[in-house]
Design an enzyme around this catalytic site. Structure first.
Site, short mmCIF file in Angstrom:
data_model
loop_
_atom_site.label_atom_id
_atom_site.label_comp_id
_atom_site.label_asym_id
_atom_site.label_seq_id
_atom_site.Cartn_x
_atom_site.Cartn_y
_atom_site.Cartn_z
N GLU A 31 56.16 20.58 29.15
CA GLU A 31 55.38 19.65 28.37
C GLU A 31 54.24 19.03 29.18
O GLU A 31 53.08 19.10 28.81
CB GLU A 31 56.33 18.53 27.91
CG GLU A 31 55.81 17.71 26.81
CD GLU A 31 55.60 18.56 25.57
OE1 GLU A 31 56.51 19.31 25.22
OE2 GLU A 31 54.51 18.46 25.00
N ASP A 32 54.61 18.42 30.26
CA ASP A 32 53.63 17.68 31.05
C ASP A 32 53.20 18.41 32.31
O ASP A 32 52.09 18.28 32.78
CB ASP A 32 54.20 16.31 31.43
CG ASP A 32 54.60 15.52 30.21
OD1 ASP A 32 53.70 15.07 29.49
OD2 ASP A 32 55.81 15.37 29.96
#
Ligand code: MN
Length: 487
Positions: free
Chosen positions: A77-78
């Site tokens: 995700e990040d």
């Protein structure tokens, strides 16, 4: 908060093998690199969040695959990791766990649709592997513990409210009580700031008076128990979590003197036999309060909680609750289902009695999946979810001893529809614990309910008020629609 260190996680694990330690170290290094240069809203390195999530999972007693997935949970995700690399490096199992949390990790809340869809996804992944949900909870735990660092007030409130409404009930249903208490107490000040201050102050004052007398009582208690030859006991106090105290205060018009379990003494003994022996010893020396002796060993709570509870007069004007349990029950009470998931090769490949028991306890996740397929409107989804699945549960028995798990305040109508829609559609009366009872009676935990059906009996509009579960309501409405049209 300490500097991340992989050794800390490995030390928290129960008998990690060399392979486990290698896996954790690999995941740790991978995540650290993936998040390099990233910062959280608090200003600290993003990796701290990944580390704390992994650490939480080790504390819960989870297996090495879950802890590794916890460390890696935000790398897709990040971090700048792609799916192929992650799967290649860590294999299908860990990839599945990370992917399961990833989709849901970015609840961006662009309206309710997005939010509900994310929850639906979480439930689908959880139905395949309950560890996904536990990783999500470990992630949420660290987020809520660091929520004060979030710059937007509105967002803080929304995250805290969502934690109380969705994740706390999930932790509860998994029997993860310690986690539940922490999630609640961390959310409390953001969602109900005034009430939080009030309860904190009430608790502080009351506990101060109480603890003195408690200490004295505690000493005599240990003396009494050991003098009867019960060995290897350990004891501790606990002060009631603020949020659960708040909920209880609401039921007692905020009168704290009516609450007897604001502090409680825990006695932990080796065997079940010792539990009952200790209960006998206590009742032999101190006068118990009538109606407050609870045997959750013979009748565990729906989420699996086991203990003996009693409340006694200490002799100096105070009243104190005592909880007696084995070490195993204590671990279970703190970490719930998580304490059983550490088996190698996955829980469900075993067919022991314990595994069957746990599968039965997780039956609600499959129900949840079936249920969410029926609720097509996202607007209704959250309300029904809170009503049917996340209310406190009661266990109701059929006359044959089969158990039906229902939300609190359910009635014989809900019970009948939970057995079968055909039974529900033909209810003519009900018996509770052998006595005829109205169809609107609120069922209590442990009630034995017999449904009387009649060929000519049929649903009527009043039942819609009696039914607590949306499942029963939906079926009653369906029947009424079908049959009024025909007439
Ligand atoms: Mn996260």
């Amino acid at each position: 908060m300490t500097e991340p260190n992989v050794k800390e996680i490995i030390q928290l694990m129960k008998n990690p093998s060399k392979k486990d330690a290698l896996l954790i170290t690999k995941a740790y290094n991978f995540a650290e690199k993936a998040h390099e240069g990233e910062k959280r809203f608090t200003g600290e390195p993003y990796f701290v969040h990944a580390f704390e999530t992994g650490k939480n999972l080790a504390v819960f007693g989870m297996d090495s695959a879950s802890i590794a997935a916890g460390l890696l949970h935000d790398t897709l995700e990040d971090g700048n990791t792609d799916k192929e690399t992650l799967e290649k490096e860590f294999g299908k199992e860990i990839y599945f766990l990370v992917e399961g949390v990833t989709k849901l990790g970015t609840l961006k809340y662009h309206g309710i649709e997005r939010h509900v869809e994310s929850l639906r996804k979480l439930f689908v992944a959880t139905a395949k592997d309950v560890r996904v949900l536990i990783i999500k909870l470990a992630d949420r735990l660290h987020n809520i513990q660091t929520l004060q660092g979030h710059p937007k007030k509105e967002k803080r409130e929304r995250i805290a409210l969502e934690t109380l409404e969705i994740f706390v009930p999930l932790a509860d249903r998994l029997g993860m009580w310690k986690l539940k208490g922490t999630l609640e107490d961390c959310s409390f000040p953001y969602v109900y700031p005034k009430e939080y201050e009030e309860v904190k102050e009430l608790s502080r004052k009351r506990t101060k008076i109480h603890l003195k007398s408690l200490e004295k009582f505690h000493r005599s208690l240990i003396k009494e128990i050991t003098s009867h030859g019960v060995k290897d006991i350990s004891t501790s106090y606990r002060v009631k979590h603020l949020y659960s105290l708040y909920l209880k205060l609401l039921r007692y018009k905020m009168d704290i003197t009516k609450i007897y379990d604001i502090t409680a003494i825990r006695v932990i003994v080796p065997t079940i036999e010792d539990c009952y022996k200790v209960l006998g010893i206590i009742h032999g020396s101190w006068q118990p309060l009538p109606g407050r002796i609870k045997d959750y060993i013979a009748f565990p709570k729906p989420n699996g909680y086991q203990s003996l509870h009693t409340t006694v007069f200490t002799g100096d004007g105070e009243i104190v609750e005592i909880q007696i349990r084995t070490k195993e029950m204590h671990r279970e009470a703190q970490y719930g289902i998580a304490s059983h998931l550490a088996y190698k090769g996955g829980l469900f490949q075993r067919s022991s009695k314990k595994t069957k028991e746990i599968q039965k306890r997780l039956g609600w996740i499959q129900e949840l999946l079936k249920w969410q397929e029926q609720v097509s409107e996202n607007g209704e989804f959250l309300n029904e979810l809170k009503m049917d699945f996340f209310k406190s549960r009661v266990f109701i028995f059929t006359p044959k001893g089969d158990v039906v798990d229902l939300p609190e305040e359910s009635t014989p109508i809900d019970f009948a529809y939970a057995i079968h829609s055909h039974v529900g559609d033909h209810v003519s009366g009900s018996k509770i614990n052998g006595k005829m009872a109205s169809l609107k009676t609120k069922l209590q935990n442990g009630d034995i309910v017999e449904i009387i059906t009649g060929k000519k009996s049929r649903p009527n509009r009043k039942w819609l008020d009696y039914a607590k579960t949306s499942m029963a309501q939906r079926r009653i409405r369906l029947w009424l629609q079908k049959n009024t049209e025909e007439i």
